[in-house]
Design an enzyme around this catalytic site. Structure first.
Site, PDB file in Angstrom:
ATOM      1  N   GLY A   9      42.651  57.932  30.003  1.00  0.00           N
ATOM      2  CA  GLY A   9      42.045  57.184  31.093  1.00  0.00           C
ATOM      3  C   GLY A   9      42.842  57.231  32.387  1.00  0.00           C
ATOM      4  O   GLY A   9      42.293  57.011  33.468  1.00  0.00           O
TER       5      GLY A   9
ATOM      6  N   GLU B 174      37.449  42.960  41.769  1.00  0.00           N
ATOM      7  CA  GLU B 174      38.137  43.936  42.614  1.00  0.00           C
ATOM      8  C   GLU B 174      37.281  44.211  43.830  1.00  0.00           C
ATOM      9  O   GLU B 174      36.082  44.441  43.702  1.00  0.00           O
ATOM     10  CB  GLU B 174      38.240  45.292  41.922  1.00  0.00           C
ATOM     11  CG  GLU B 174      39.092  45.369  40.735  1.00  0.00           C
ATOM     12  CD  GLU B 174      38.871  46.723  40.038  1.00  0.00           C
ATOM     13  OE1 GLU B 174      38.177  47.601  40.593  1.00  0.00           O
ATOM     14  OE2 GLU B 174      39.369  46.865  38.930  1.00  0.00           O
TER      15      GLU B 174
ATOM     16  N   HIS C  37      36.115  49.507  30.776  1.00  0.00           N
ATOM     17  CA  HIS C  37      37.227  48.861  30.062  1.00  0.00           C
ATOM     18  C   HIS C  37      36.894  48.549  28.603  1.00  0.00           C
ATOM     19  O   HIS C  37      36.936  47.390  28.201  1.00  0.00           O
ATOM     20  CB  HIS C  37      37.604  47.545  30.757  1.00  0.00           C
ATOM     21  CG  HIS C  37      38.057  47.679  32.169  1.00  0.00           C
ATOM     22  ND1 HIS C  37      38.146  46.607  33.031  1.00  0.00           N
ATOM     23  CD2 HIS C  37      38.467  48.751  32.887  1.00  0.00           C
ATOM     24  CE1 HIS C  37      38.576  47.019  34.217  1.00  0.00           C
ATOM     25  NE2 HIS C  37      38.768  48.320  34.152  1.00  0.00           N
TER      26      HIS C  37
ATOM     27  N   GLY D  16      48.414  54.218  25.069  1.00  0.00           N
ATOM     28  CA  GLY D  16      49.049  53.902  23.790  1.00  0.00           C
ATOM     29  C   GLY D  16      49.741  55.116  23.205  1.00  0.00           C
ATOM     30  O   GLY D  16      50.889  55.034  22.731  1.00  0.00           O
TER      31      GLY D  16
ATOM     32  N   GLU E 142      44.908  66.151  21.443  1.00  0.00           N
ATOM     33  CA  GLU E 142      44.050  65.649  22.526  1.00  0.00           C
ATOM     34  C   GLU E 142      42.763  66.479  22.588  1.00  0.00           C
ATOM     35  O   GLU E 142      42.818  67.689  22.750  1.00  0.00           O
ATOM     36  CB  GLU E 142      44.792  65.722  23.863  1.00  0.00           C
ATOM     37  CG  GLU E 142      43.944  65.468  25.095  1.00  0.00           C
ATOM     38  CD  GLU E 142      43.190  64.139  25.053  1.00  0.00           C
ATOM     39  OE1 GLU E 142      43.825  63.099  24.856  1.00  0.00           O
ATOM     40  OE2 GLU E 142      41.940  64.161  25.209  1.00  0.00           O
TER      41      GLU E 142
ATOM     42  N   ASN F 259      42.236  44.071  34.774  1.00  0.00           N
ATOM     43  CA  ASN F 259      42.158  45.464  34.332  1.00  0.00           C
ATOM     44  C   ASN F 259      43.160  45.676  33.189  1.00  0.00           C
ATOM     45  O   ASN F 259      44.264  45.137  33.234  1.00  0.00           O
ATOM     46  CB  ASN F 259      42.495  46.393  35.490  1.00  0.00           C
ATOM     47  CG  ASN F 259      41.870  45.916  36.787  1.00  0.00           C
ATOM     48  OD1 ASN F 259      42.135  44.797  37.225  1.00  0.00           O
ATOM     49  ND2 ASN F 259      41.048  46.711  37.392  1.00  0.00           N
TER      50      ASN F 259
ATOM     51  N   GLY G  37      43.992  50.621  23.077  1.00  0.00           N
ATOM     52  CA  GLY G  37      43.137  49.509  23.477  1.00  0.00           C
ATOM     53  C   GLY G  37      42.284  48.936  22.356  1.00  0.00           C
ATOM     54  O   GLY G  37      41.736  47.840  22.501  1.00  0.00           O
TER      55      GLY G  37
HETATM   56  P1  FAE Z   1      42.632  56.265  26.548  1.00  0.00           P
HETATM   57  O1  FAE Z   1      43.400  56.225  27.806  1.00  0.00           O
HETATM   58  O2  FAE Z   1      41.145  56.241  26.608  1.00  0.00           O
HETATM   59  O3  FAE Z   1      43.104  57.590  25.758  1.00  0.00           O
HETATM   60  C1  FAE Z   1      42.502  58.021  24.568  1.00  0.00           C
HETATM   61  C2  FAE Z   1      42.614  59.540  24.492  1.00  0.00           C
HETATM   62  O4  FAE Z   1      42.253  59.970  23.172  1.00  0.00           O
HETATM   63  C3  FAE Z   1      41.660  60.272  25.439  1.00  0.00           C
HETATM   64  O5  FAE Z   1      42.402  61.215  26.187  1.00  0.00           O
HETATM   65  C4  FAE Z   1      40.655  60.938  24.505  1.00  0.00           C
HETATM   66  O6  FAE Z   1      40.156  62.164  25.012  1.00  0.00           O
HETATM   67  C5  FAE Z   1      41.464  61.139  23.249  1.00  0.00           C
HETATM   68  N1  FAE Z   1      40.650  61.211  22.015  1.00  0.00           N
HETATM   69  C6  FAE Z   1      39.609  60.420  21.659  1.00  0.00           C
HETATM   70  N2  FAE Z   1      39.154  60.756  20.410  1.00  0.00           N
HETATM   71  C7  FAE Z   1      39.957  61.781  19.980  1.00  0.00           C
HETATM   72  C8  FAE Z   1      39.991  62.549  18.786  1.00  0.00           C
HETATM   73  N3  FAE Z   1      39.147  62.314  17.766  1.00  0.00           N
HETATM   74  N4  FAE Z   1      40.910  63.537  18.684  1.00  0.00           N
HETATM   75  C9  FAE Z   1      41.777  63.780  19.706  1.00  0.00           C
HETATM   76  N5  FAE Z   1      41.786  63.064  20.866  1.00  0.00           N
HETATM   77  C10 FAE Z   1      40.890  62.073  20.996  1.00  0.00           C
HETATM   78  O7  FAE Z   1      43.050  55.095  25.556  1.00  0.00           O
HETATM   79  N6  FAE Z   1      42.172  50.211  33.753  1.00  0.00           N
HETATM   80  C11 FAE Z   1      43.056  49.563  34.544  1.00  0.00           C
HETATM   81  O8  FAE Z   1      43.920  48.840  34.031  1.00  0.00           O
HETATM   82  N7  FAE Z   1      42.996  49.702  35.905  1.00  0.00           N
HETATM   83  C12 FAE Z   1      42.047  50.459  36.525  1.00  0.00           C
HETATM   84  O9  FAE Z   1      42.053  50.595  37.757  1.00  0.00           O
HETATM   85  C13 FAE Z   1      41.086  51.118  35.708  1.00  0.00           C
HETATM   86  N8  FAE Z   1      40.078  51.845  36.263  1.00  0.00           N
HETATM   87  C14 FAE Z   1      39.250  52.577  35.450  1.00  0.00           C
HETATM   88  C15 FAE Z   1      38.291  53.412  36.016  1.00  0.00           C
HETATM   89  C16 FAE Z   1      37.511  54.221  35.211  1.00  0.00           C
HETATM   90  C17 FAE Z   1      36.459  55.115  35.822  1.00  0.00           C
HETATM   91  C18 FAE Z   1      37.692  54.214  33.796  1.00  0.00           C
HETATM   92  C19 FAE Z   1      36.880  55.097  32.891  1.00  0.00           C
HETATM   93  C20 FAE Z   1      38.634  53.372  33.229  1.00  0.00           C
HETATM   94  C21 FAE Z   1      39.409  52.544  34.035  1.00  0.00           C
HETATM   95  N9  FAE Z   1      40.376  51.707  33.484  1.00  0.00           N
HETATM   96  C22 FAE Z   1      41.221  51.006  34.296  1.00  0.00           C
HETATM   97  C23 FAE Z   1      40.531  51.565  32.028  1.00  0.00           C
HETATM   98  C24 FAE Z   1      41.743  52.313  31.450  1.00  0.00           C
HETATM   99  O10 FAE Z   1      41.762  53.638  31.920  1.00  0.00           O
HETATM  100  C25 FAE Z   1      41.665  52.263  29.924  1.00  0.00           C
HETATM  101  O11 FAE Z   1      41.704  50.911  29.532  1.00  0.00           O
HETATM  102  C26 FAE Z   1      42.813  52.993  29.251  1.00  0.00           C
HETATM  103  O12 FAE Z   1      42.830  54.359  29.616  1.00  0.00           O
HETATM  104  C27 FAE Z   1      42.739  52.889  27.735  1.00  0.00           C
HETATM  105  O13 FAE Z   1      43.958  53.373  27.192  1.00  0.00           O
HETATM  106  P2  FAE Z   1      44.041  53.837  25.691  1.00  0.00           P
HETATM  107  O14 FAE Z   1      45.439  54.261  25.420  1.00  0.00           O
HETATM  108  O15 FAE Z   1      43.444  52.791  24.814  1.00  0.00           O
END
Ligand code: FAE
Length: 548
Positions: A160, A404, A489, A67, A86, A527, A517
């Site tokens: 993520g 998967e 997720h 996002g 970050e 996913n 998310g």
């Molecule tokens: P996200 O990507 O979590 O980014 C949020 C960021 O904000 C992170 O870098 C945090 O460190 C940062 N943050 C949090 N709090 C603060 C704060 N207070 N100040 C500054 N920074 C902060 O959010 N999804 C798929 O569709 N396909 C896959 O194959 C898949 N595999 C996955 C495997 C694993 C092991 C994991 C953990 C997740 C997987 N996911 C997969 C889920 C996907 O990575 C996740 O839904 C997204 O990354 C969420 O995106 P957002 O933008 O919501």
């Protein structure tokens, strides 16, 4: 990507070195101290000027995941200067082994966010615990324990996208109404899903190659078993560079997918956000990132805009400075858990009291549940397994499960088939402020995973009966079939059209937005990151057109 409004200022003197700021502390960190040889020196973007105390910025984005990256790129292309904050590291500097990221089979301090012991999703092998002690460090994977569920999340520039499997799945159109009921499906499928897929670099494995290579034997066994039980096996797109994986298999390039890299980062072939949206954002010259900076508060500023309080961290997780900056607009993109925790606390403690009663509600685990099956000795799944899954079993319509076919890249023959199922789950938890403990709690119930197990069993009980096989009981404990203690997720907590309007504008405060998310109410049928990206593309387009 549209790219037509791209303002590429790199050529007018804004150097890439300014792009990511505040990372010098990484070089002083325990793991890297004294080891960064010239050959492993930091890439050009590492720099030493984190956001200044008392700075004023037009747009501040909290978090650098899907996002946040979409918001930053599109705002910058529209001519707005953006600062991204970050809490994790930049992940642009090799460690003593010459690699930026640790291997999944050899976790070290880079692997976990501020833990002294690993917390591996598969905690056991042949019944034996496999977790081990590691130095406490601002590592890449956070295993956050909340209300009886472990929520895995990426930490660092790219969120993520750094740790995930890259499976890039657009939900089937007939399921979209249940995923985001207030959103126009035609617009999503005609415009925003294609835009997201293109921006992320999504592609599908070459089926002929898939049929011929050792590293997908496990997936072919998964396909055979699915089809013999009458389930459709579908190829699942991914953001991995498939041509690079072919070269890995041919032995002509350094390996990452074929070396088991996934959970703790991928050194070569995966197109994480660092290589797609964030690289494009960097090229506009309008986006700056401060890694190892954590937002702790957002409140209205007396002269307009918002006061954002930020802790600067070192690689031990200690606060080394606290800064207060002013932003005209703030985009919450800290991920479902990060955004929900911030908003719940800020509402309850008086920083943002005008947020509505939907804050913290509608959180779900996307019905994640894992399991393994023990195959017969004549059905080996292969010693070398690509860590990038490329296929799934679709029983959503009949049984509420999409599974998967996942790798088990141990380097030895395990005769195991392993699966991560995404299931239809009715359960939604709520975040609340625990004033006594000074923290945000989540009222998840461990028993809620039973509906997900039941849905997954609609696939695997049938396959086991057909194949004459049994479940593995040694992967999550000493006699435990289901990996029902976790989610990869997390979704929801500031749900679209409830906590926000239908485009992510938070009710009660103009200039505050949710764009991650947290907007999605708990379940995406597949996913989630393509849907998170597509929804962010839709919302930011509207916000740029009407609010700026
Ligand atoms: P996200 O990507 O979590 O980014 C949020 C960021 O904000 C992170 O870098 C945090 O460190 C940062 N943050 C949090 N709090 C603060 C704060 N207070 N100040 C500054 N920074 C902060 O959010 N999804 C798929 O569709 N396909 C896959 O194959 C898949 N595999 C996955 C495997 C694993 C092991 C994991 C953990 C997740 C997987 N996911 C997969 C889920 C996907 O990575 C996740 O839904 C997204 O990354 C969420 O995106 P957002 O933008 O919501």
């Amino acid at each position: 990507m549209s790219g037509n409004a791209m303002h590429n200022k790199a050529s007018d003197g804004v150097s890439r070195r300014r792009f990511i700021t505040g990372t010098s502390s990484i070089l002083g960190g325990a793991i890297l101290a004294g080891h960064a040889s010239a050959a492993h020196a930091a890439p050009a973007q590492a720099q030493t000027a984190p956001i200044a105390d008392a700075a004023r910025v037009p747009a501040l984005v909290i978090g650098t995941g899907y996002g946040g990256s979409v918001a930053a790129l599109r705002l910058a292309q529209a001519g707005v200067d953006v600062h991204m904050i970050e809490m994790g590291m930049a992940w642009d500097t090799p460690g003593p082994d010459g690699k930026i990221f640790a291997n999944t089979t050899k976790p070290d301090q880079r692997s976990y966010w501020l833990r002294t012991r690993t917390k591996q999703p598969l905690s056991n092998f042949l019944g034996f615990p496999i977790d081990k002690d590691i130095p406490r460090y601002t590592g890449i994977l956070d295993a956050e324990e909340m209300g009886g569920i472990i929520v895995y999340q990426g930490r660092g520039v790219g969120g993520g996208s750094l740790v995930n499997g890259g499976m890039a799945v657009t939900p089937r159109r007939e399921n979209f109404g249940a995923v985001l009921p207030s959103v126009n499906a035609d617009e999503m499928y005609d415009v925003y899903y294609p835009r997201a897929n293109s921006g992320l670099g999504v592609a599908t494995v070459d089926p002929a190659w898939f049929d011929s290579v050792d590293c997908y034997q496990y997936a072919r066994v998964g396909r055979k078993h699915a089809q013999r039980s009458g389930f459709p096996f579908v190829f699942v797109p991914d953001v991995y560079d498939w041509d690079y994986m072919k070269k890995e298999a041919a032995g002509t390039v350094p390996k990452s997918a074929l070396d088991g890299e996934i959970l703790y980062g991928n050194n070569y072939g995966k197109k994480s956000l660092q290589k797609t949206y964030i690289a494009q954002a960097r090229d506009t010259g309008r986006v700056t990132i401060s890694p190892l900076h954590k937002v702790t508060s957002v409140s209205p500023a007396s002269g307009g805009g918002y006061t954002v309080v930020i802790d600067q961290l070192n690689t031990s997780g200690d606060t080394t400075a606290t800064k207060s900056v002013t932003a005209d607009r703030v985009f919450f993109a800290a991920g479902s858990v990060g955004t929900s925790k911030l908003l719940t606390r800020l509402k309850a403690t008086g920083a943002l009291p005008g947020l509505n009663g939907e804050i913290g509600k509608g959180w779900g685990d996307n019905g994640n549940v894992m399991c393994g099956r023990a195959n017969h000795l004549w059905d080996p799944t292969g010693k070398v397994q690509s860590s990038i899954p490329c296929g799934g079993i679709d029983n959503w319509a009949a049984g509420g499960a999409f599974a998967e076919v996942a790798p088990l890249p141990t380097g030895i023959e395990t005769y195991a088939s392993f699966y991560l199922s995404i299931t239809k789950t009715p359960h939604r938890a709520e975040f609340s402020w625990n004033a006594g403990a000074g923290r945000v709690d989540l009222n998840w119930q461990t028993a809620w995973k039973q509906t997900s197990i039941d849905a997954a069993k609609t696939i695997f009980d049938k396959i086991n009966a057909k194949e004459g096989t049994i479940y593995r009981t040694d992967l999550f404990g000493t006699y435990k079939i289901w990996g029902d203690h976790l989610t990869y997720h997390p979704l929801g907590g500031a749900v679209l059209d409830k906590a926000t309007d239908n485009y992510g504008r938070l009710h009660g405060y103009s200039g505050l937005y949710v764009i991650d998310g947290a907007l999605i109410p708990g379940n995406t049928s597949v996913n989630p990151f393509v849907t998170i990206t597509a929804l962010a593309e839709r919302n930011i387009e509207k916000i740029i057109a009407t609010d700026l």
